[in-house]
Design a protein around this motif. Structure first.
Motif, PDB file in Angstrom:
ATOM      1  N   GLU A 179       0.808  12.127  -5.884  1.00  0.00           N
ATOM      2  CA  GLU A 179       1.078  10.713  -5.593  1.00  0.00           C
ATOM      3  C   GLU A 179       0.955  10.434  -4.095  1.00  0.00           C
ATOM      4  O   GLU A 179       0.399   9.406  -3.674  1.00  0.00           O
ATOM      5  CB  GLU A 179       2.476  10.332  -6.085  1.00  0.00           C
ATOM      6  CG  GLU A 179       2.742   8.833  -6.142  1.00  0.00           C
ATOM      7  CD  GLU A 179       1.975   8.150  -7.261  1.00  0.00           C
ATOM      8  OE1 GLU A 179       1.376   7.097  -6.971  1.00  0.00           O
ATOM      9  OE2 GLU A 179       1.964   8.652  -8.396  1.00  0.00           O
ATOM     10  N   LEU A 180       1.441  11.360  -3.279  1.00  0.00           N
ATOM     11  CA  LEU A 180       1.324  11.205  -1.827  1.00  0.00           C
ATOM     12  C   LEU A 180      -0.137  11.262  -1.384  1.00  0.00           C
ATOM     13  O   LEU A 180      -0.541  10.551  -0.454  1.00  0.00           O
ATOM     14  CB  LEU A 180       2.137  12.287  -1.123  1.00  0.00           C
ATOM     15  CG  LEU A 180       3.664  12.117  -1.198  1.00  0.00           C
ATOM     16  CD1 LEU A 180       4.374  13.384  -0.724  1.00  0.00           C
ATOM     17  CD2 LEU A 180       4.121  10.912  -0.378  1.00  0.00           C
ATOM     18  N   GLN A 181      -0.947  12.093  -2.041  1.00  0.00           N
ATOM     19  CA  GLN A 181      -2.372  12.132  -1.735  1.00  0.00           C
ATOM     20  C   GLN A 181      -3.038  10.799  -2.072  1.00  0.00           C
ATOM     21  O   GLN A 181      -3.909  10.318  -1.332  1.00  0.00           O
ATOM     22  CB  GLN A 181      -3.042  13.267  -2.513  1.00  0.00           C
ATOM     23  CG  GLN A 181      -2.683  14.659  -2.014  1.00  0.00           C
ATOM     24  CD  GLN A 181      -3.253  15.748  -2.911  1.00  0.00           C
ATOM     25  OE1 GLN A 181      -3.975  15.467  -3.866  1.00  0.00           O
ATOM     26  NE2 GLN A 181      -2.917  17.002  -2.608  1.00  0.00           N
TER      27      GLN A 181
ATOM     28  N   SER B 190      -5.296   5.542  -0.149  1.00  0.00           N
ATOM     29  CA  SER B 190      -5.206   4.078  -0.044  1.00  0.00           C
ATOM     30  C   SER B 190      -5.095   3.643   1.412  1.00  0.00           C
ATOM     31  O   SER B 190      -5.694   2.640   1.819  1.00  0.00           O
ATOM     32  CB  SER B 190      -3.997   3.565  -0.834  1.00  0.00           C
ATOM     33  OG  SER B 190      -4.113   3.871  -2.203  1.00  0.00           O
ATOM     34  N   ILE B 191      -4.340   4.402   2.202  1.00  0.00           N
ATOM     35  CA  ILE B 191      -4.185   4.081   3.619  1.00  0.00           C
ATOM     36  C   ILE B 191      -5.518   4.214   4.349  1.00  0.00           C
ATOM     37  O   ILE B 191      -5.898   3.358   5.150  1.00  0.00           O
ATOM     38  CB  ILE B 191      -3.116   4.997   4.262  1.00  0.00           C
ATOM     39  CG1 ILE B 191      -1.730   4.668   3.702  1.00  0.00           C
ATOM     40  CG2 ILE B 191      -3.121   4.849   5.787  1.00  0.00           C
ATOM     41  CD1 ILE B 191      -0.648   5.651   4.124  1.00  0.00           C
ATOM     42  N   ARG B 192      -6.255   5.290   4.061  1.00  0.00           N
ATOM     43  CA  ARG B 192      -7.536   5.515   4.740  1.00  0.00           C
ATOM     44  C   ARG B 192      -8.554   4.432   4.388  1.00  0.00           C
ATOM     45  O   ARG B 192      -9.425   4.093   5.191  1.00  0.00           O
ATOM     46  CB  ARG B 192      -8.083   6.894   4.380  1.00  0.00           C
ATOM     47  CG  ARG B 192      -7.389   8.035   5.116  1.00  0.00           C
ATOM     48  CD  ARG B 192      -8.155   9.340   4.956  1.00  0.00           C
ATOM     49  NE  ARG B 192      -8.137   9.814   3.579  1.00  0.00           N
ATOM     50  CZ  ARG B 192      -7.216  10.638   3.087  1.00  0.00           C
ATOM     51  NH1 ARG B 192      -6.224  11.065   3.859  1.00  0.00           N
ATOM     52  NH2 ARG B 192      -7.273  11.030   1.825  1.00  0.00           N
TER      53      ARG B 192
ATOM     54  N   VAL C  46       0.811  -1.215   0.000  1.00  0.00           N
ATOM     55  CA  VAL C  46       0.000   0.000   0.000  1.00  0.00           C
ATOM     56  C   VAL C  46       0.846   1.269   0.000  1.00  0.00           C
ATOM     57  O   VAL C  46       0.437   2.298  -0.540  1.00  0.00           O
ATOM     58  CB  VAL C  46      -0.954   0.002   1.218  1.00  0.00           C
ATOM     59  CG1 VAL C  46      -1.672   1.335   1.368  1.00  0.00           C
ATOM     60  CG2 VAL C  46      -1.991  -1.107   1.068  1.00  0.00           C
ATOM     61  N   ILE C  47       2.069   1.190   0.587  1.00  0.00           N
ATOM     62  CA  ILE C  47       2.842   2.426   0.778  1.00  0.00           C
ATOM     63  C   ILE C  47       4.174   2.421   0.033  1.00  0.00           C
ATOM     64  O   ILE C  47       4.423   3.260  -0.828  1.00  0.00           O
ATOM     65  CB  ILE C  47       3.109   2.687   2.282  1.00  0.00           C
ATOM     66  CG1 ILE C  47       1.810   2.680   3.081  1.00  0.00           C
ATOM     67  CG2 ILE C  47       3.816   4.024   2.467  1.00  0.00           C
ATOM     68  CD1 ILE C  47       1.984   2.940   4.559  1.00  0.00           C
TER      69      ILE C  47
END
Length: 733
Positions: free
Chosen positions: A551-553, A558-560, A528-529
């Protein structure tokens, strides 16, 4: 001493069956399980395949022992067998006549069972061997009085010891000595990646093996007789039939011709047997190894080995009925193994499981005092087997609970329900699934990728070609192979990014950079990261800040969407991360997860970089390249660091605060000092010298005793210099 005396016990069979499930469930999470062994099998087979690939399909390396089995305890070493090309051994002269290469014929006429001499049958000076490096195969031969030429095991081991001494490691040439058939190298683990201990001693046993044209007669006999037993299954027997046998360079110590003898090795067969073990077999095997190291070795060092314990489990498994593999049978099975071990020690006879004429205890415990000492230890363990077993469990303190229960079974079980994590009681079945995911993902994220990161571009290209051409030759599933391929592609992209950064043709590079970023994006689904973080790293290196921010957004989204992230790396003692608002909360234990909830379960790997990546990396990581050939980063730490680099002033301070919280959650591991270095760099860049100083001081305090290289000492000096310069400017004003 009568063996019947050893069979006395404080507890009934029913008592042992009641307490066994708690022991088995605890070991599943901390020491041994079939899913852990299966994951280790995939990792070993992939590493062996990649080794063969980079050696041009000639030299093979096989892992053996606990490293291959997933049964390592703290004292375990690493066993490897190197098999060079073009040298073969045959049992019958007719078998070798059709083989192209150098062929030796077995001669076991005056050797003890399991050993043989190797008589040169035919040779061709135009066919190379591994000995063609200052020596030749002919230098390894000795001629007998009757004119036969024999391959000397002593000369071969000496060759390998000289070869190993010339190798260079990150800490210099390894210390090398002989250990049975092996050239053993001793190095240190300066970063703790292998032994999980800074400066931990790494012993690697390199045995030189020669390939049999077909299995020796005893191996064939063993295969024919398997139809009468429930274990191993016929499926495993069929698999073993497809595997090779070898000889390794060691003779019988009691033989007058020991230097000319070789030992028959069934390494590939035996590890396939262990890979077929269920949870109870594996857990019993690991408990036997732990009991050996903890209680038997101190009174009789070097008399019994892990190999003896493995053989005991083999024999007991052969005699165990199919319906006796439930969790409730762990301690009874362990007790039966100890009974068998005591009988073997009493008679000084333990038959090899395959080569059944061979006695593994021949020459062992020759002094009656030593034998009686070993029997006394076993005699003490068996009656109180519950207490001794609980003392061997890592990670869960069942011994204190047992003592507080006054050794009462029912009280102990009630206290386990009340005091211990539910995963070893009523939540066990739902806890198995995520743990299986953890072992599977870790097998390639740490087991394979950590070795691949050091490969150069040509080696990575060779890996890619081999994986494409020989996809079916690797006994691992498609998902595992796909994940390894993606990391190989990502590493290739990182190398290409370095080359593009140094390119002077900016016009031509622009289009190439976009193609490269598209390629990295296609291979970023590693987890995921971390997979996406490699993409962000290169975007920032090419000064594409807005794209990096987007990309960081996407990563944050994806994390949320994941309720739980299983963390497979080495930079935190926590096993999971949970999204909470704009940050990630780390927790120690993987929670239960039913099969219907698995879709909400995601995985996060460590980011892995090599020293050569320095031109592509952001500033804080460039400093880390000064001291480490390769290093790991916690994905959450690296994610928030990269966000800090992309943010405006106010947002940046908020992300530094989130980074600080994540770094604190990572504290307490061998790699947490690097997280403090990254945090310190963020504070330093924002002019907060005091907070930066505190971070670097904390980092340095974690490595100073071990003498581990740490750029924190350099950064502390930089901060002090800045403070002095600032104070000097103020005084001038």
């Amino acid at each position: 001493m009568e063996v019947i005396y050893l069979r006395q016990s404080k507890f009934s069979d029913e008592d042992l069956r009641k307490i066994s499930p708690i022991l088995s469930k605890s070991m599943f999470f901390t020491m041994a399980s079939s899913c852990k062994t299966e994951a280790q099998k995939k990792s070993m087979l992939m590493l062996e395949f990649l080794y063969l690939s980079r050696h041009k399909q000639t030299v093979r390396r096989y892992f053996g022992g606990s490293a291959a089995e997933g049964t390592a305890i703290k004292t375990s070493d690493v066993d490897k067998m190197i098999v060079g090309p073009n040298i073969y051994v045959c049992s019958e002269q007719a078998d070798g006549e059709q083989v192209k290469g150098h062929v030796f014929l077995m001669d076991a006429s005056d050797s003890s069972p399991g050993h043989t001499k190797l008589v040169l049958l035919k040779t061709d000076p135009n066919i190379p061997t591994v000995f063609d490096q200052g020596n030749t195969l002919y230098d390894m031969l000795e001629e007998t009085q009757d004119g036969r030429r024999l391959l000397s095991s002593e000369k071969v081991v000496t060759f390998w010891m000289d070869f190993m001494r010339k190798r260079q490691t990150s800490t210099g040439p390894p210390e090398t000595f002989r250990h049975g058939p092996c050239a053993t190298t001793v190095t240190t683990d300066p970063q703790g990646y292998i032994k999980n201990e800074i400066g931990g001693v790494i012993e690697q046993d390199f045995a030189h093996g020669l390939l049999f044209c077909s299995p020796p007669s005893m191996g064939k006999d063993w295969l024919r007789n398997r139809v009468n037993f429930s274990w191993p299954s016929q499926k495993i027997v069929q698999k073993i039939m497809s595997l090779k046998c070898h000889v390794v360079a060691v003779g019988d110590k009691m033989s007058q011709h020991s230097s000319l003898e070789w030992r028959i090795s069934y390494l590939l067969w035996e590890r396939e047997l262990v890979w077929s073990f269920n949870d109870i077999q594996l857990q019993c095997y690991v408990l036997l190894k732990a009991l050996l190291k903890k209680y038997i070795d101190p009174v009789a060092p070097d008399e019994l080995s892990s190999y003896h314990m493995k053989t005991i489990v083999f024999w007991e498994s052969e005699d165990t009925e199919e319906n006796c593999w439930g969790q409730e049978f762990l301690i009874p099975f362990l007790r039966n193994c100890l009974w068998r071990l005591s009988e073997c020690v009493l008679n000084r006879s333990l038959k090899h499981f395959i080569e059944r004429d061979k006695n593994l205890l021949l020459g062992k415990m020759c002094e009656i005092e030593i034998k009686e000492s070993v029997l006394k230890v076993i005699k003490d363990i068996i009656p109180d087997i519950i207490t001794y077993s609980l003392k061997c469990i890592d990670g869960i303190d069942l011994t204190t609970t047992w003592q507080k229960s006054d050794h009462n079974i029912e009280t102990f079980l009630r206290k386990c329900l009340a005091c211990h994590n539910s995963r070893i009681t009523f939540d066990f079945n739902d806890s198995k699934l995520p743990v299986k995911v953890y072992h599977y993902e870790r097998a390639y994220a740490i087991g394979v990728n950590a070795e691949t990161v050091l490969a150069d571009f040509s080696t990575l290209a060779q890996y890619h070609v081999s994986l494409e051409e020989c996809d079916r030759d690797i006994e691992v599933d498609d998902k595992f192979k796909r994940s390894v391929k993606m990391f190989i592609h990502m590493r290739s992209a990182m190398i290409l990014a370095r080359q593009l950064l140094s390119s002077k043709n900016n016009a031509a590079a622009s289009e190439t950079i976009q193609k490269l970023m598209n390629f990295m994006e296609e291979n970023s689904a590693l987890d995921v990261i971390s997979g996406k973080l490699y993409v962000v790293t290169c975007l920032l290196a090419f000064d594409k800040r807005e794209e990096a921010s987007r990309e960081l957004q996407n990563i944050a989204s994806s994390i949320r969407n994941a309720s739980v992230l299983i963390y497979t790396g080495m930079c935190s003692s926590c096993e999971i991360m949970r999204p909470s608002g704009e940050t990630l909360i780390q927790e120690k234990r993987i929670p239960p997860c039913s099969s219907s909830q698995m879709e909400f379960l995601s995985v996060a790997h460590d980011a892995i970089f090599a020293q050569e990546d320095c031109p592509v990396l952001p500033d804080a990581l460039k400093y880390e390249c000064m001291v480490d050939r390769a290093f790991l980063l916690h994905p959450a730490v690296y994610f928030f660091y990269l966000r800090c680099l992309c943010r405006k002033t106010q947002e940046k301070m908020e992300d530094i605060a989130r980074l600080h919280a994540v770094v604190n959650d990572c504290n307490g591991t061998l790699h947490s000092y690097r997280s403090f270095n990254i945090l310190g760099h963020c504070y330093f860049e924002n002019g907060n010298f005091q907070s930066a100083f505190d971070c670097y001081a904390t980092s340095f305090s974690q490595t100073v005793q071990s003498g581990r290289p740490n750029v924190a000492i350099y950064m502390l000096l930089v901060i002090l210099l800045n403070i002095f310069q600032t104070q000097g400017s103020e005084n001038l004003r």
